[in-house]
Structure formats: structure tokens, C-alpha cells
Design a protein around this motif. Structure first.
Motif, PDB file in Angstrom:
ATOM      1  N   UNK A   1      85.772 -80.704-108.743  1.00 58.38           N
ATOM      2  CA  UNK A   1      87.952 -80.009-108.616  1.00 58.38           C
ATOM      3  C   UNK A   1      87.726 -79.019-107.713  1.00 58.38           C
ATOM      4  N   UNK A   2      86.250 -78.299-106.694  1.00 55.38           N
ATOM      5  CA  UNK A   2      86.541 -77.176-106.496  1.00 55.38           C
ATOM      6  C   UNK A   2      87.602 -77.855-105.295  1.00 55.38           C
ATOM      7  N   UNK A   3      89.233 -76.711-104.648  1.00 51.90           N
ATOM      8  CA  UNK A   3      89.558 -77.051-103.944  1.00 51.90           C
ATOM      9  C   UNK A   3      89.126 -77.044-102.295  1.00 51.90           C
ATOM     10  N   UNK A   4      87.959 -76.368-102.288  1.00 48.70           N
ATOM     11  CA  UNK A   4      87.046 -76.432-100.958  1.00 48.70           C
ATOM     12  C   UNK A   4      86.501 -78.001-100.181  1.00 48.70           C
ATOM     13  N   UNK A   5      85.871 -77.978-101.543  1.00 55.12           N
ATOM     14  CA  UNK A   5      85.269 -79.942-101.026  1.00 55.12           C
ATOM     15  C   UNK A   5      86.952 -80.667-100.820  1.00 55.12           C
ATOM     16  N   UNK A   6      87.792 -80.954-100.984  1.00 62.31           N
ATOM     17  CA  UNK A   6      89.036 -81.368-101.031  1.00 62.31           C
ATOM     18  C   UNK A   6      89.063 -81.386 -99.972  1.00 62.31           C
TER      19      UNK A   6
END
Length: 598
Positions: free
Chosen positions: A501-506
Motif C-alpha cells: 500500500x506504499x503510495x510510491x508504488x501506485x
């Protein structure tokens, strides 16, 4: 206490809905099998854990308290009281339990919750008890330096390894379920043996005042810590993690201390209940729990997690309405004028939805909207599957670990067949959730994620192939960016899910979508839903589980305000770019020939 206090003050709608079954299964010591059966649903991946989830472990113990004495009595008669044979029989049972996951094809959940598969961890304790009941063994350990030193040194080493695992090991690590738990139990047997020696560093370490204090209150701590941690997380999901841990531990210790002083000690010392009243108190307490469990808790049905299995069935039934390939228009000259040029008008687009469970719900909501607004668009079907991303990784580690579902890797064939059957004008691809977990890319053998350049390159290649398949029949391909997860969606979830759920991944996945669209100009576009939604991505009323948007919200809010206008305008532009203008003699009608896809 958990049912009443947590249920009314802290529980989500899903937790309240499941509280009855959770409480009854905990009371009657079958919680492990209850949660195992529940876990088969795809919906459970996105539901906050039950505040009574930790009772699975107590259920396994209680089942052994019922069964192990009977087993021991039977073995005792068979071996005629010979301790060594009894120990050997328990060792054989331990080995059988440890080997089950290797012999049978079991899921990680089945191994984790199964009474039979976790039996090894209690049975090896029985073997240790038999071994230490031998006087000769105890004398060697206590009086001979070489034996004592070997046990102490070994215990110190394994205790250090255990501490390291507590701090670093992911619960989803596959080897834990296939021999790891048994190994850990054997290591603990060595630590217990060292702690029983008359003297030594392990005994000294475990005999400190703080550990004795915690040991006396450990059962109360175990009972209360999990609902307390969940309550704090769900109340303050954005709180700084160390502060949240300290607060949760403080509350848990306070409740455990009160339980120790005012409940546990009076029972242990015989001060309460009075002699002969114990069975009555126990029966009354059990009846009280059952009554409380049967009382309904307030729950907002709109905030429940989607029934994904039913949604998948509904998506499969989406109608394939026919679309005419020619249009007849009256001549402006009434049939007697000069030759003229036709100007085609774009018909409402037929939209196909492809992707994972987010795309499935978008498709259902958009289809309902299209039925009421056929002049804007219709949904022709598609292929959106639960748990299916685009990137065909070798292994995925999220709530569980393993290879992707087989059907999820067959999208090139499945999508091509769907395109032939439904012939959509616009193919919308909604994905992202299954592109960003910890993964092993085929041929690498190591864990990584989409922030790793090599993994990002692989995901880019996969998405490029996906849009080429979707555009191969002439449809306009629209990549719909999905918003980052809600901050509350990691509450109570394992570490790999929190990393997922890391925003950087999305954000990286959105970047890849835009790069792929730019590499296919005129055929692929990005519809930036994530940017349009903006701060509302953190609106729990819109996204109850922090990931999905229910179909009803898509139908009533997202479709009229965003999806329908965006798709309609993009389709008109694409239509005009792919038409040929035909000059025809004067007549009462003309035929416009559409060249979908240029």
C-alpha cells in the motif's frame, strides 16, 4: 468485553457483521476452523481482521486439552507404562504432523489454522516432557559440564535467532508453513531445557523481574492485546507507528494488570467463587457470552465490503447488446439535390471493461448507468477477474504468498476471445492493485517490487502487450489510473500488505501507464481517475475497504460526473479520426461506413 466494547465503539461494519460467529466459535473453542473457512472468500483480503482473531491459537490449545489426555491414555496402555516407548510414539505423531504440508497440497491458511498441522508444536513439548522425566537425563544435564554447556550454548544461539526472526521475518514467508513452525518449536524446547538448569545465563536472563512480571500476566496480555491494538489503529490510522505501539502496549498492560489482580488471582487463590460455585459461575459466564453474541450490533450495510464472488457472477452476465454497423440518414436535399459529402455522427460507444476486481466493480456500476443512459454509452461486457493483474509475475506476496491464479496469466487468450465476441468500441483497463505487491519476476528468483527498475521494466513490457491485445480489433484502449490506497486499509494487515500500500508504488504504476500510452499514440489514452478523485481517495464512505469503490457509488456518482463524459468525449474524438468521408449521388438515404481503428 470485546463483543460489547469493541463491537459498539470501534468495529467496522464488516467486523460487526462477523462478531456473532467470531464470539460463538471462540467460546466453543473452534475459532481456528471458523477463521479457516471464512478465509476462503476473496472479500476477506480487504476486511479489517476480527478483534477475536487471536482466539484461533487458544482454540488449538483447548482442542489439545480435550484430545491429548485421551491419546496419552491409549498410548500408555499400548506401551504398558514404558516411558521411552511413549516418547517415541509422541515423536512419531509429531513427525506425522510436521510432514502433512509436504505430503498434501495445503494452502498456507490451512497449515496455519489447522489443528493437525499445528499439533507438532505441542507434541514436541510432550516429547521433551517424557525425556526430562528420566532421572538419568536430568542428572547428566545438571552435573556434567559438557552436556550443560552444550545445552546453554545451543539455547543462547537459538534464542538469538528467534529474536532476529521476531524483528525481521515476514509472516507470509513460505518456509514457515512447511517446516518452519516445527523447527521453531524444537528450538523453543532447547531454550526451555536451558531455563530449567539450576544455573546458567539463559536461566538468569529469563529470571529477570520484568520477564517474571510479564510472565505472570501473559495470559491476560494475550487476551486483550489484539483488540486493543486494532481499536487504536482503527481510531487513529495515521498516528506515528512508534507512538501507536506505546499507547497500545500501555492500555493492554493496564487491562491485564486489572484482570490479574481482580479476576485471575482471586480465582487462583480460591477467594472467588466460593467453593462449589465454580461450575455455576462458568455456566453463567458462557450463557452470558452466547446471549451477547446473539444480540444484533448496529451495522451500516452500505459500509460493508463488497460481495466479490456475487459481483463476479453479475459481471459475467452483462448483456451483449447488438450494435448496427451501418446508419441510414435522410438526405438534406430531399432526394433531388446535388451530390454531397456525408458527415458521420458517432454512435454511443460500446464499452468493454478489463482488469481486476476494481475494474469488475467499475464495469458493474457503469453498466447500470448505461442502462439508464443508453444515449451516452452501453457496457458490452469484458473480462475482469478477482485477483488478476496484468503483470504475470512468478510469485506474489501480499496477504498470502504464492504464484498468481492460473486464469490470471491467460489474459491474452481470454481477452482476444472476449473482443471477438463483444466487439467493444472502447476497451477500458482498470488495474494496479496486483501490480504493486512484493513479487518475483519470472527468471530472477528474488523478491522485488515495482520501484525496482528491472521489475518496472517487466511490468511495462506486460502492460504494452496488454494494450496491443486490447487494440488489436480496432477498439480505443483507455487506461484508467486507480487511486492510492486509503490509509486505513493497512490496519491489522501483515507487513507485506502494508508495503503493498506504499503510495510510491501506485504512483510508479501510473507513470508506467502514461509511458505505455505515449508509446501507442492514437490507440491508447490515459483517463486519470486518480487525479480527478484527489483527496476523496481517502474518503472511507466512498471506499469502505480503502481499495475498491462499490458498484452503486460508480453508478450514482463516478459514472455521471467522470466516467461517462470522459469516455464519450474520447470516443467521439477517436471516431472522427478513424472515419472516411464518402461522396455519393443524390438519393433519399446514404450509408456511412465506419472504419474502427483506422
Amino acid at each position: 468485553l470485546v463483543t460489547v466494547v469493541f463491537g459498539h465503539l470501534f468495529a467496522t461494519a464488516d467486523q460487526r457483521a462477523g462478531m456473532r460467529g467470531d464470539a460463538l466459535s471462540a467460546t466453543f473453542q473452534v475459532a481456528n476452523w471458523h477463521y479457516l473457512l471464512q478465509g476462503q472468500s476473496y472479500s476477506r483480503l480487504f476486511v479489517s481482521p476480527s478483534p477475536l482473531l487471536h482466539f484461533w491459537s487458544l482454540a488449538v490449545e483447548e482442542q489439545f486439552y480435550w484430545l491429548l489426555p485421551l491419546v496419552l491414555l491409549g498410548l500408555w496402555k499400548v506401551v504398558k507404562g514404558r516411558h521411552r516407548l511413549l516418547g517415541a510414539a509422541l515423536a512419531v505423531l509429531s513427525l506425522c504432523s510436521a510432514l502433512e504440508p509436504f505430503v498434501f497440497n495445503m494452502s498456507d491458511d490451512r497449515i496455519y489454522f489447522g489443528t493437525d498441522t499445528r499439533a507438532v508444536e505441542i507434541l514436541v513439548g510432550g516429547v521433551l516432557a517424557v525425556v526430562l522425566s528420566e532421572r538419568s537425563v536430568r542428572r547428566r544435564l545438571a552435573l556434567r559440564l559438557k552436556y550443560r554447556a552444550a545445552v546453554v550454548l545451543g539455547a543462547a544461539l537459538v534464542l538469538a535467532v528467534q529474536l532476529w526472526w521476531w524483528l525481521t521475518l515476514d509472516q507470509s514467508a513460505g518456509w514457515l508453513y512447511r517446516g518452519g513452525f516445527a523447527l521453531y518449536a524444537l528450538m523453543t524446547c532447547l531454550v526451555i531445557t536451558a531455563a530449567m538448569l539450576p544455573a546458567g545465563p539463559v536461566r538468569h536472563l529469563l529470571d529477570t523481574r520484568l520477564l517474571r512480571y510479564l510472565g505472570e500476566r501473559s495470559f491476560g496480555l494475550y487476551l486483550v492485546h489484539w483488540p486493543v491494538f486494532l481499536a487504536v489503529r482503527q481510531t487513529w490510522p495515521t498516528m506515528w507507528t512508534p507512538l501507536r505501539v506505546v499507547l497500545s502496549l500501555g492500555i493492554s498492560l493496564g487491562i491485564a494488570e486489572a484482570s490479574f489482580r481482580f479476576l485471575e488471582q482471586p480465582v487462583r487463590s480460591g477467594r472467588w467463587p466460593r467453593p462449589g460455585q465454580g461450575p455455576k459461575v462458568a455456566a453463567a459466564a458462557t450463557a452470558g457470552v452466547v446471549v451477547l453474541a446473539l444480540l444484533p450490533l448496529p451495522a451500516d450495510a452500505a459500509q460493508r465490503t463488497v460481495d466479490f464472488e456475487q459481483s463476479a457472477k453479475d459481471f459475467a452476465k452483462l448483456g451483449e447488446s447488438s450494435r448496427p454497423t451501418t446508419t441510414t440518414q435522410p438526405s438534406s436535399s430531399g432526394g433531388t439535390g446535388s451530390p454531397r459529402t456525408t458527415v458521420p455522427t458517432a454512435p454511443p460507444p460500446r464499452v468493454g471493461l478489463f482488469g481486476d476486481s476494481t475494474g469488475l466493480l467499475v464495469g458493474l456500476g457503469l453498466a447500470e448507468y448505461g442502462r439508464s443512459n443508453p444515449d451516452q454509452l452501453t457496457v458490452a461486457g469484458g473480462d475482469a477477474d478477482l485477483g488478476c493483474g496484468v503483470a504475470r509475475y512468478a510469485r506474489i506476496r501480499a496477504a498470502t504468498e504464492g504464484p498468481p491464479i492460473p486464469k490470471c496469466t491467460q489474459w491474452p487468450t481470454n481477452w482476444a476471445a472476449e473482443l471477438d465476441a463483444t466487439d467493444p468500441d472502447v476497451a477500458v483497463l482498470v488495474t494496479g492493485a496486483w501490480e504493486v505487491p512484493d513479487v518475483i519476476v519470472r527468471g530472477t528468483g528474488k523478491w522485488s517490487n515495482i520501484l525496482d527498475p528491472a521489475t518496472a521494466a517487466y511490468a511495462t513490457k506486460e502492460l504494452t502487450e496488454a494494450v496491443d491485445v486490447l487494440s488489436s480489433r480496432g477498439a480505443l484502449v483507455v487506461l484508467m489510473t486507480w487511486p492510492e490506497y486509503g490509509v486505513w486499509s493497512t490496519v491489522g494487515q501483515p507487513v507485506p500488505v502494508q508495503r503493498q500500500h506504499d503510495p510510491a508504488r501506485m504512483a510508479k504504476w501510473h507513470q508506467i501507464e502514461k509511458m505505455v500510452a505515449a508509446s501507442r499514440p492514437g490507440k491508447v489514452e490515459v483517463m486519470d481517475f486518480a487525479s480527478w478523485l484527489g483527496p476523496r481517495s481517502q474518503d472511507r464512505t466512498l471506499r469502505p475497504d480503502g481499495i475498491h469503490i462499490p458498484a452503486i457509488a460508480i453508478q450514482n456518482e463516478v459514472a455521471p460526473k467522470f466516467l461517462a463524459p470522459q469516455l464519450e468525449s474520447r470516443w467521439r474524438k477517436y471516431w472522427k479520426s478513424t472515419q472516411t468521408t464518402t461522396t455519393v449521388p443524390p438519393s433519399t438515404s446514404t450509408t456511412t461506413v465506419r472504419k474502427k481503428g483506422g
